[in-house]
Design a protein around this motif. Structure first.
Motif, short mmCIF file in Angstrom:
data_model
loop_
_atom_site.label_atom_id
_atom_site.label_comp_id
_atom_site.label_asym_id
_atom_site.label_seq_id
_atom_site.Cartn_x
_atom_site.Cartn_y
_atom_site.Cartn_z
N LYS A 59 -12.74 2.41 8.70
CA LYS A 59 -12.19 1.84 9.94
C LYS A 59 -10.99 2.65 10.44
O LYS A 59 -10.81 2.82 11.66
N GLU A 60 -10.17 3.16 9.53
CA GLU A 60 -9.03 3.98 9.93
C GLU A 60 -9.50 5.27 10.61
O GLU A 60 -8.97 5.68 11.65
N LEU A 61 -10.51 5.93 10.01
CA LEU A 61 -11.03 7.15 10.61
C LEU A 61 -11.72 6.87 11.94
O LEU A 61 -11.66 7.69 12.87
N LEU A 62 -12.35 5.71 12.07
CA LEU A 62 -12.96 5.31 13.33
C LEU A 62 -11.90 5.16 14.41
O LEU A 62 -12.08 5.60 15.56
N PHE A 63 -10.77 4.55 14.05
CA PHE A 63 -9.67 4.38 15.01
C PHE A 63 -9.12 5.74 15.44
O PHE A 63 -8.89 5.98 16.63
N LEU A 64 -8.88 6.65 14.48
CA LEU A 64 -8.34 7.97 14.82
C LEU A 64 -9.30 8.76 15.71
O LEU A 64 -8.88 9.46 16.63
N LYS A 65 -10.59 8.64 15.40
CA LYS A 65 -11.60 9.39 16.17
C LYS A 65 -11.67 8.90 17.60
O LYS A 65 -11.71 9.70 18.55
N GLY A 80 0.83 -1.20 0.00
CA GLY A 80 0.00 0.00 0.00
C GLY A 80 0.86 1.24 0.00
O GLY A 80 2.10 1.17 -0.01
N SER A 81 0.21 2.39 0.00
CA SER A 81 0.94 3.65 0.00
C SER A 81 1.61 3.87 1.35
O SER A 81 1.14 3.39 2.39
N ALA A 82 2.71 4.61 1.33
CA ALA A 82 3.44 4.88 2.57
C ALA A 82 2.73 5.92 3.43
O ALA A 82 2.91 5.95 4.65
N SER A 83 1.93 6.78 2.82
CA SER A 83 1.26 7.84 3.56
C SER A 83 -0.18 7.97 3.10
O SER A 83 -0.44 8.06 1.91
N THR A 84 -1.10 7.97 4.05
CA THR A 84 -2.51 8.18 3.74
C THR A 84 -3.11 9.05 4.83
O THR A 84 -3.40 8.58 5.93
N ASN A 85 -3.25 10.33 4.56
CA ASN A 85 -3.79 11.27 5.53
C ASN A 85 -5.15 11.76 5.05
O ASN A 85 -5.25 12.66 4.23
N TYR A 86 -6.22 11.12 5.57
CA TYR A 86 -7.57 11.50 5.16
C TYR A 86 -8.12 12.65 5.99
O TYR A 86 -9.20 13.15 5.71
#
Length: 716
Positions: free
Chosen positions: A456-462, A427-433
């Motif tokens: 799921k990534e945004l859920l984890f960050l939140k 996958g990509s090295a950086s993914t900043n949504y």
């Protein structure tokens, strides 16, 4: 509303400064390398620069290829090594950005917008189109300069001395120059297909998104090399020299090797025609392995000294390919499989805690019981932070291979163990949504799978870092009501203390064929548990947690070992034959020794790196096996096994309330996109080609100044 400002930590600032310095240095080296390509056709380079460089670099240790290794190979491998350090720092910086909630907003720019939506090139952004035009300009410049410099020397007198006509001499010159510019394309051909490439992340690219560049280059290189071969055949025919086609010279150009390389390339080119590739995928897949013979015969054709021009990209591909080979040798632990009502299956693998991956990562899967050679890529739907013990992929039954898998797992007499090998995830090295105000995720059918990992990534960050996450609008289009079960994939595993209601999530589902809800659409999900096998291992990073640094060490040290070995061979074996006798060392044999040395150097270093990391991975695998052995088949205490959910009893009612289901209609994407507000809106489209083109067409219009478009494609 004014945006919140967040102080950046000294660690972040240090990482960013190093990152910036690496990119500047890599850019300087790249510009210098490209400048050499621009100058190669000129007399200045050939008559002045090259002679001076050979005088300083040619030696008894490397001979004539010493200059080529220094000018053409070393700069690219230096960029690759810098890229490894860059990717490692990016990974560290991503962790810091999570902790600081730093989400710098991203504005849509003209260069990122699609400029071509329909056509043979697919969806092309302004940046991609500009670089494509510059590459074509480089080919035209090189070809025209070569021809101009050679045609000046062709006169009626010079042609008569060779017993030819002027047009025949010019035809031979054209044929030769086609071969020279074809090598330019070949030099770039292998960069996009190195799945674990360290060069692509420097430019914000991934191998999956760069496959189309490989396709473009493949078409160009085969067009040029075919023209090269046809022109020479015509020249030999009109000058009564067809016997040249059967010559395999020990010194100089080997015509037979070139013809064999061209035939191999033509087989691959024909099998890659879109209609053939889609209808007879197996033919395309197996035929593409001929690339090995293509490269070998190409090197035999031109000699290793000239082949060093295309060596850097192929060298990096060989490193990547061998690491993939080592990873794929061991079968992985498949814990369970869920059979969804929409003829799709979710495979759940055990994974090591040290393996982390970003959203939208891709896992390549091989199931020997279906096909021993075929590998198929699938998007990872799990999240390495939310689900640290498992890795999941969803496979829709659409092609021959996937249909066999679905029948195998859905039959009443399904197997109690399934051997699976994997490569990746990549996958990509950086993914900043977090840099967007709003995320619009538009999917069709199984195209929803990459968006599951994003949510799921945004859920984890939140939930973990209390980040201010963007509003998420998920627009799904399905044919039948049974596909509603795909929405359930968004939920993290039961027992994980994460509430999806914390996200500002809006789900719009469109069922295009069913006019009303189907009674049989809400059926139980069938789950198949597999027996543990002591020989199976969890999925883990082949090079450990610091995989990018290990990759940089493999690239640099293997190349140094290659230089040492080949220097010894040249000095004490080849040099005495060339200079102390009347014989000239055979060019094909010399090329073979070089190829063998490259392969041995890469295999030695990569194998050593994998073995050094294997001890830690084996210890972790043993711990996981002990945990599994002491855990009942369906234990609520283990996150690995606690994944048996049913659609009608969703553990998170907020997800059901967020979904609006529309029956018998298709989404009006233009209207939905036109109504979007916000300074920075990320629009991601995944699914059928027509749908992605429709979204890209609107995002490229003047009505979408605030939209940043990205296409996610599964088809080549």
């Amino acid at each position: 509303m004014p945006q919140e400002t967040v102080e950046r930590s000294p660690t972040q600032e240090k990482y960013e400064r190093v990152q910036c310095a690496i990119r500047v240095l890599a850019l300087v080296v790249l510009v210098g390398w490209v400048f050499i390509w621009i100058m190669i056709p000129t007399n200045t380079y050939r008559l002045t620069w090259l002679i001076q460089a050979r005088a300083k670099t040619s030696s008894t240790y490397f001979g004539s290829e010493g200059t080529t290794l220094l000018i053409d190979t070393f700069p690219v491998l230096l960029i690759a090594a810098l890229g490894c350090v860059y990717a490692h720092i990016t990974k560290k910086l991503n962790d810091c950005n999570m902790e600081s909630s730093d989400g710098q907003k991203r504005k849509a720019t003209l260069w990122k917008r699609p400029v071509l939506v329909k056509g043979p090139l697919g969806i092309v952004s302004g940046t991609e189109f500009a670089f494509l035009m510059m590459f074509i300009a480089l080919l035209i410049w090189s070809f025209s300069t070569y021809l101009h410099n050679s045609f000046v020397k062709i006169t009626p007198k010079s042609a008569a001395e060779d017993g030819n006509k002027v047009w025949e001499e010019k035809l031979e010159s054209v044929a030769l120059r086609f071969g020279l510019i074809g090598n330019i394309c070949l030099a770039f051909l292998f960069f996009p297909v190195a799945r674990g490439s360290s060069v692509l992340p420097l430019f914000g690219l991934t191998s999956e998104s760069s496959i189309k560049y490989h396709i473009w280059l493949g078409h160009i290189v085969m067009t040029i090399f075919t023209s090269h071969g046809i022109c020479y055949i015509i020249y030999w025919a009109v000058t009564n020299q067809l016997s040249q086609m059967l010559k395999w010279e020990k010194v100089g150009i080997s015509n037979v090797a070139g013809e064999l390389a061209l035939l191999c390339g033509l087989f691959m080119w024909i099998a890659a025609i879109p209609r053939i590739r889609r209808k007879v995928f197996e033919l395309f897949f197996y035929t593409h392995y001929i690339y090995i013979l293509f490269i070998v015969f190409f090197i035999f054709h031109v000699g290793i000294a000239y082949a060093c021009i295309m060596l850097p990209g192929f060298y990096l591909f060989l490193v990547d390919r061998y690491l993939r080979f080592l990873q794929s040798r061991r079968q992985v632990r498949l814990v369970s499989a869920r059979v969804l009502p929409c003829e799709a299956v979710e495979l759940n693998f055990s994974k090591g805690h040290g393996l982390t991956y970003n959203p939208r990562s891709t896992l390549f899967i091989n199931i020997p019981s279906i096909s021993k050679l075929q590998w198929h890529p699938f998007t990872v739907t799990s999240n390495s932070n939310l689900e640290p013990e498992k890795l999941s992929v969803v496979i829709k039954s659409e092609g021959t291979w996937t249909q066999k898998l679905y029948k195998l797992l859905s039959s009443p007499s399904a197997v109690d163990r399934l051997g699976v090998s994997v490569e990746g995830p990549y996958g990509s090295a950086s993914t900043n949504y977090l840099r967007y105000d709003t995320l619009v995720l538009i999917s069709g059918g199984s195209g929803i799978t990459p968006f599951v990992s994003i949510i799921k990534e945004l859920l984890f960050l939140k939930n973990t870092f209390k980040c201010k996450t963007p509003k998420i609008i998920l627009i799904c289009a399905f044919k039948n009501s049974s596909s509603l079960s795909m929405i359930d994939l968004i939920l993290p595993i039961s027992g994980t203390p994460y509430d999806i209601s914390n996200l500002d999530l809006q789900i719009e589902v469109y069922i295009t064929k069913d006019k009303e809800p189907q009674l049989n659409s809400q059926i139980h999900l069938q789950t198949k548990w597999f027996k543990p096998n002591p020989t199976d291992a969890p999925i883990y990073a082949i090079l450990g947690a610091n995989s990018w640094l290990w990759l940089g060490a493999i690239i640099s040290s293997s190349f140094i070992i290659f230089l040492i070995i080949i220097g010894i061979i040249d000095r004490y074996y080849i040099f005495p034959i060339d200079h102390n006798s009347n014989k000239i060392f055979s060019y094909p044999l010399r090329s073979f020794l070089q190829i063998l040395t490259i392969c041995v150097s890469i295999a030695m270093v990569a194998s050593a790196a994998v073995l050094l990391n294997k001890k830690h991975n084996a210890k972790e695998a043993k711990q996981i096996q002990n945990l599994e052995g002491s855990t009942p088949t369906v234990s609520p205490s283990s996150m690995i096994y606690n994944i048996d959910r049913e659609l009608e009893s969703l553990p998170c009612q907020s997800l059901v309330e967020a979904a609006n289901v529309h029956f018998g209609v298709r989404p009006d994407l233009r209207r939905l996109l036109f109504e979007l507000k916000g300074e920075s809106v990320g629009v991601f489209a995944s699914g059928p080609k027509i749908m992605r083109q429709e979204v890209a067409a609107f995002c490229s219009s003047s009505l979408a100044d605030n939209l940043h478009f990205e296409s996610i494609s599964f088809s080549w």
